[in-house]
Design a protein around this motif. Sequence first.
Motif, short mmCIF file in Angstrom:
data_model
loop_
_atom_site.label_atom_id
_atom_site.label_comp_id
_atom_site.label_asym_id
_atom_site.label_seq_id
_atom_site.Cartn_x
_atom_site.Cartn_y
_atom_site.Cartn_z
N LYS A 6 0.47 8.32 4.23
CA LYS A 6 0.61 9.58 4.97
C LYS A 6 1.77 9.54 5.97
N ASP A 7 2.80 8.76 5.62
CA ASP A 7 3.98 8.65 6.48
C ASP A 7 5.20 8.44 5.59
N PRO A 8 6.13 9.39 5.55
CA PRO A 8 7.29 9.26 4.66
C PRO A 8 8.09 7.99 4.88
N ALA A 20 7.60 1.07 1.33
CA ALA A 20 6.85 0.53 0.19
C ALA A 20 7.69 0.57 -1.09
N SER A 21 8.46 1.63 -1.24
CA SER A 21 9.26 1.80 -2.46
C SER A 21 10.38 0.78 -2.56
N GLU A 26 0.84 -1.19 0.00
CA GLU A 26 0.00 0.00 0.00
C GLU A 26 0.88 1.24 0.00
N ARG A 27 0.42 2.23 -0.71
CA ARG A 27 1.17 3.49 -0.77
C ARG A 27 0.29 4.63 -0.28
N ASP A 28 0.89 5.80 -0.22
CA ASP A 28 0.17 6.98 0.26
C ASP A 28 -0.42 6.73 1.65
N ASP A 62 6.14 5.20 3.22
CA ASP A 62 6.23 5.34 1.75
C ASP A 62 7.58 4.86 1.25
#
Length: 397
Positions: free
Chosen positions: A53-55, A61-62, A49-51, A58
Amino acid sequence: MERTTASQPHILYVGATLPARSETFVYREVLGLRARGVRVSVASVHPPERDLKDPELDALASEAHVVYGRGPTGKLSTLLKGVRAHPWGPTRGLLETPPGYWPKYVLQCRAGQALAHRLRDRGVTHVHAHMAHVPTTIAMHCAEALGVPFSFTGHAADLFRDRAALKTKLRRAAFVACISEWHRSFYADLTGLPQARLPIVRCGVDLDSFDPIAPVDGRSILGVGRLVPKKGFDVAIRALPQVEGAVLTLVGDGPEAPRLRALAEEVGVADRVVFAGAQPNERVRQMLNEAALFVLPCRLAEDGDRDGIPVALMEAMARQVCVVSGDLPTIRELVVDGVSGVMVPPGQVAPLVASLRRLLSTPALRNRLAEGGRARVAEEFSLAVNLDRLQAAFAAC
């Protein structure tokens, strides 16, 4: 080629969807281990899952190694890569798996082999999975192809409704992290494994992220969880007409949503039930600030599905909100009735009504139980305590 020595472990975490909003306990372990200097890579069976709301999430995930691409072609590609990387076929666990499930099991075996091939030069020293079904099947075969040990953490539906080759996984694992004493007994009864192979490692809550809140007056009730039968939210809705002035907010989504909305209409409380849908974790923390009570009337579903120890309960208790839960054996390890919350018989409306009425009308009792709940989490279910246990289990392999 990148090397990792025995004194420098490199752990690969495998999750169904990593990170996922609903599985905070998985990514908290990953980030917690990293904060302690442990090298951890992540693999996600399905695209993460992306977005969120936490850098930090994120970024996680990347970097995740995605096992299956999107759609049927993604799985076919993974299957072919596994065959090319490792000509031998799946053996471990296949005969324990129902024949109708064999095609999926073979795919998961090949997916594990393909993942191992991608990571063969990364110096992975251990593979750990959350969820005992698909992620652990992939982790077991990945570890076998890499020649390293593996372990896993089982939870709920993955052990009951969707079980696959569980005895094989238990016997093959270097250790199995048990989120409860009940789980430890369940595993031991299946296989006779010694307790040393079955360490207690709870799904921990980072207390620094859940500061206690001041007591909340009013009649606001919050429930957080997937909208599925085992959560018992239908029982909470049926109780609401008899709890005057109370408003129930449900956070989460799932297949039961249409039925629960219809039920609220049927029993005449549609104006007092708020379906908030899935929410970011930060928003859930804010909603706990406004809740006089937290309710999660868990029960055993007709298909055999049941909860382990819901993290949502732990988080509410850490926030110092009084909780009411369905009385299941696993949850008794978290919620001690009358000490750290209230337990009610699963599936029964009348006892839930009585508990809600009593707690909403007795602030002193509610506040005492809320304080006891936070104390219980700090004692046994904090992230720090359970990362210590997890690291000790990895070190013993």
